[in-house]
Design an enzyme around this catalytic site. Structure first.
Site, mmCIF file in Angstrom:
data_model
loop_
_atom_site.group_PDB
_atom_site.id
_atom_site.type_symbol
_atom_site.label_atom_id
_atom_site.label_comp_id
_atom_site.label_asym_id
_atom_site.label_seq_id
_atom_site.Cartn_x
_atom_site.Cartn_y
_atom_site.Cartn_z
ATOM 1 C CB ALA A 126 21.434 -16.458 -24.425
ATOM 2 N N GLY A 155 20.149 -11.386 -26.888
ATOM 3 C CA GLY A 155 21.390 -10.785 -26.388
ATOM 4 C C GLY A 155 22.203 -10.115 -27.489
ATOM 5 C CD GLU A 171 15.766 -11.401 -25.169
ATOM 6 O OE1 GLU A 171 14.975 -10.722 -25.869
ATOM 7 O OE2 GLU A 171 16.971 -11.146 -25.067
ATOM 8 C CD GLU A 226 19.533 -8.088 -23.641
ATOM 9 O OE1 GLU A 226 20.099 -9.203 -23.620
ATOM 10 O OE2 GLU A 226 18.871 -7.645 -22.694
HETATM 11 N N1 COA Z 1 21.871 -20.560 -29.510
HETATM 12 C C1 COA Z 1 22.486 -21.684 -29.908
HETATM 13 N N2 COA Z 1 22.522 -22.087 -31.188
HETATM 14 C C2 COA Z 1 21.908 -21.303 -32.094
HETATM 15 C C3 COA Z 1 21.249 -20.114 -31.749
HETATM 16 C C4 COA Z 1 21.248 -19.746 -30.381
HETATM 17 N N3 COA Z 1 20.671 -18.610 -29.953
HETATM 18 N N4 COA Z 1 20.718 -19.578 -32.870
HETATM 19 C C5 COA Z 1 21.050 -20.396 -33.885
HETATM 20 N N5 COA Z 1 21.773 -21.453 -33.415
HETATM 21 C C6 COA Z 1 22.294 -22.587 -34.165
HETATM 22 C C7 COA Z 1 21.172 -23.502 -34.628
HETATM 23 O O1 COA Z 1 20.780 -24.378 -33.573
HETATM 24 C C8 COA Z 1 21.849 -24.213 -35.774
HETATM 25 O O2 COA Z 1 22.712 -25.209 -35.267
HETATM 26 P P1 COA Z 1 22.596 -26.734 -35.792
HETATM 27 O O3 COA Z 1 22.968 -26.635 -37.261
HETATM 28 O O4 COA Z 1 23.595 -27.456 -34.968
HETATM 29 O O5 COA Z 1 21.195 -27.143 -35.585
HETATM 30 C C9 COA Z 1 22.718 -23.115 -36.386
HETATM 31 O O6 COA Z 1 22.902 -22.135 -35.366
HETATM 32 C C10 COA Z 1 22.086 -22.448 -37.585
HETATM 33 O O7 COA Z 1 20.821 -21.950 -37.154
HETATM 34 P P2 COA Z 1 19.485 -22.149 -38.025
HETATM 35 O O8 COA Z 1 18.310 -21.813 -37.158
HETATM 36 O O9 COA Z 1 19.498 -23.495 -38.659
HETATM 37 O O10 COA Z 1 19.732 -21.051 -39.158
HETATM 38 P P3 COA Z 1 18.653 -20.152 -39.899
HETATM 39 O O11 COA Z 1 19.428 -19.386 -40.930
HETATM 40 O O12 COA Z 1 17.490 -20.965 -40.336
HETATM 41 O O13 COA Z 1 18.082 -19.114 -38.784
HETATM 42 C C11 COA Z 1 18.203 -17.532 -36.971
HETATM 43 C C12 COA Z 1 18.952 -18.196 -38.144
HETATM 44 C C13 COA Z 1 19.188 -16.624 -36.236
HETATM 45 C C14 COA Z 1 17.045 -16.709 -37.536
HETATM 46 C C15 COA Z 1 17.655 -18.617 -36.038
HETATM 47 O O14 COA Z 1 18.713 -19.514 -35.725
HETATM 48 C C16 COA Z 1 17.091 -18.130 -34.729
HETATM 49 O O15 COA Z 1 15.995 -17.629 -34.704
HETATM 50 N N6 COA Z 1 17.832 -18.313 -33.607
HETATM 51 C C17 COA Z 1 17.346 -18.075 -32.272
HETATM 52 C C18 COA Z 1 17.301 -16.581 -31.997
HETATM 53 C C19 COA Z 1 16.718 -16.294 -30.641
HETATM 54 O O16 COA Z 1 15.598 -16.616 -30.309
HETATM 55 N N7 COA Z 1 17.536 -15.617 -29.809
HETATM 56 C C20 COA Z 1 17.137 -15.180 -28.509
HETATM 57 C C21 COA Z 1 17.887 -15.896 -27.464
HETATM 58 S S1 COA Z 1 17.377 -15.342 -25.866
#
Ligand code: COA
Length: 262
Positions: free
Chosen positions: A66, A113, A136, A116
């Site tokens: 999400a 998601g 989550e 999912e």
């Molecule tokens: N929603 C919104 N934005 C997201 C996102 C999400 N779920 N996941 C990543 N982004 C955005 C970051 O905020 C960042 O944006 P910014 O540059 O404006 O700050 C951009 O995507 C790059 O993400 P970043 O975390 O800097 O890259 P990374 O390579 O270090 O890590 C992930 C990538 C996917 C491992 C990490 O972003 C992450 O763990 N995301 C959340 C995943 C999560 O918990 N999902 C469950 C949701 S219920």
């Protein structure tokens, strides 16, 4: 068809749907959900598309779940949350029950998601660097797009609970060991390997593939005798198709069959 958050292309019998918000790790917004529904409609009615591949833009993320920025900006009441997520359930169930076979090509992180969506596919192929997790609980919530149920049905309740409680971020190899993905391929080979798999399935008689999918999925939700009956009904319907005649005739005549989907 033009989308803001998706790309859709059809080639050689394979529709490729790309979650396309690379600036946000292809995270799911409401707009993306609306567009996903429209894209599924388009693929469902396109006879040129026999297999659907779902993947993510870029090589970092399949989908990071999400959109947490969109989520953080809203404070829905429990009732609003319920009905919003019910719509998401229906969308994801539509993907799971899509008549055509669906392959998720995991080109990077599939979290929340994103995992999912991958769980709704029939097959999952992961790049070596891909990650998979229903993360989550780490955010104080639980999966609400069907993840708790689909994960438990795929890997069993004990393994599912461990993954959920710890919000584990599995490597592709770990996901393979649990049966969460069908195969792991070198990252630079992902597109080619998925394409070869999709083209091979697209070359098969489409109705037989569809009924095989339904036999497995409906059968797993029924008692064994009902499931066996369903298998027979499906096989009986297939026996009267042009493709069944063509398939058997081509075998006898030692030639490649030409399937038309009737
Ligand atoms: N929603 C919104 N934005 C997201 C996102 C999400 N779920 N996941 C990543 N982004 C955005 C970051 O905020 C960042 O944006 P910014 O540059 O404006 O700050 C951009 O995507 C790059 O993400 P970043 O975390 O800097 O890259 P990374 O390579 O270090 O890590 C992930 C990538 C996917 C491992 C990490 O972003 C992450 O763990 N995301 C959340 C995943 C999560 O918990 N999902 C469950 C949701 S219920």
């Amino acid at each position: 068809m033009e989308f803001e958050t998706l790309r859709l292309a059809v080639e050689d019998g394979v529709a490729t749907l790309t979650l396309h918000r690379p600036e946000a790790m292809n995270a799911i917004t409401q707009r993306m959900k609306d567009e996903l529904g429209a894209a599924l409609d388009a693929v469902a009615t396109d006879d040129a598309a026999r297999v659907l591949v779902v993947t993510g833009a870029g090589d970092k993320a399949f989908c990071a779940g999400a959109d947490l920025k969109e989520r953080a900006a809203s404070e829905p009441t429990p009732a609003e949350f319920f009905f919003r997520q019910q719509a998401t359930h229906r969308l994801f169930t539509r993907l799971e029950q899509f008549a055509k076979p669906v392959i998720a090509a995991l080109n990077g992180a599939a979290f929340g998601g994103g995992a999912e969506i991958a769980l709704c596919a029939d097959l999952r192929v992961a790049a070596e660097h891909a990650r998979f997790g229903l993360t989550e609980v780490a955010l104080g919530v639980i999966p609400a797009g069907g993840g708790t149920q689909r994960l438990a049905r795929l890997v069993g309740p004990a393994r599912a609970k461990e993954l959920l409680f710890t919000a584990a971020r599995l490597t592709a190899t770990e996901a393979l060991a649990l049966g969460l993905v069908n195969r792991v391929v070198p990252s630079d080979r992902l597109a080619a390997e998925v394409r070869a798999l999709a083209v091979a399935i697209a070359a098969k008689p489409p109705l037989a593939v569809r009924f095989a999918k339904q036999a497995v999925d409906k059968g797993l939700q029924a008692d064994l005798q009902t499931a066996l009956d369903f298998e027979l009904y499906a096989a009986a319907i297939l026996f009267d198709t042009e493709d069944r005649r063509e398939g058997m005739r081509a075998f006898v005549e030692k030639r490649t069959p030409r399937f038309v989907g009737r």
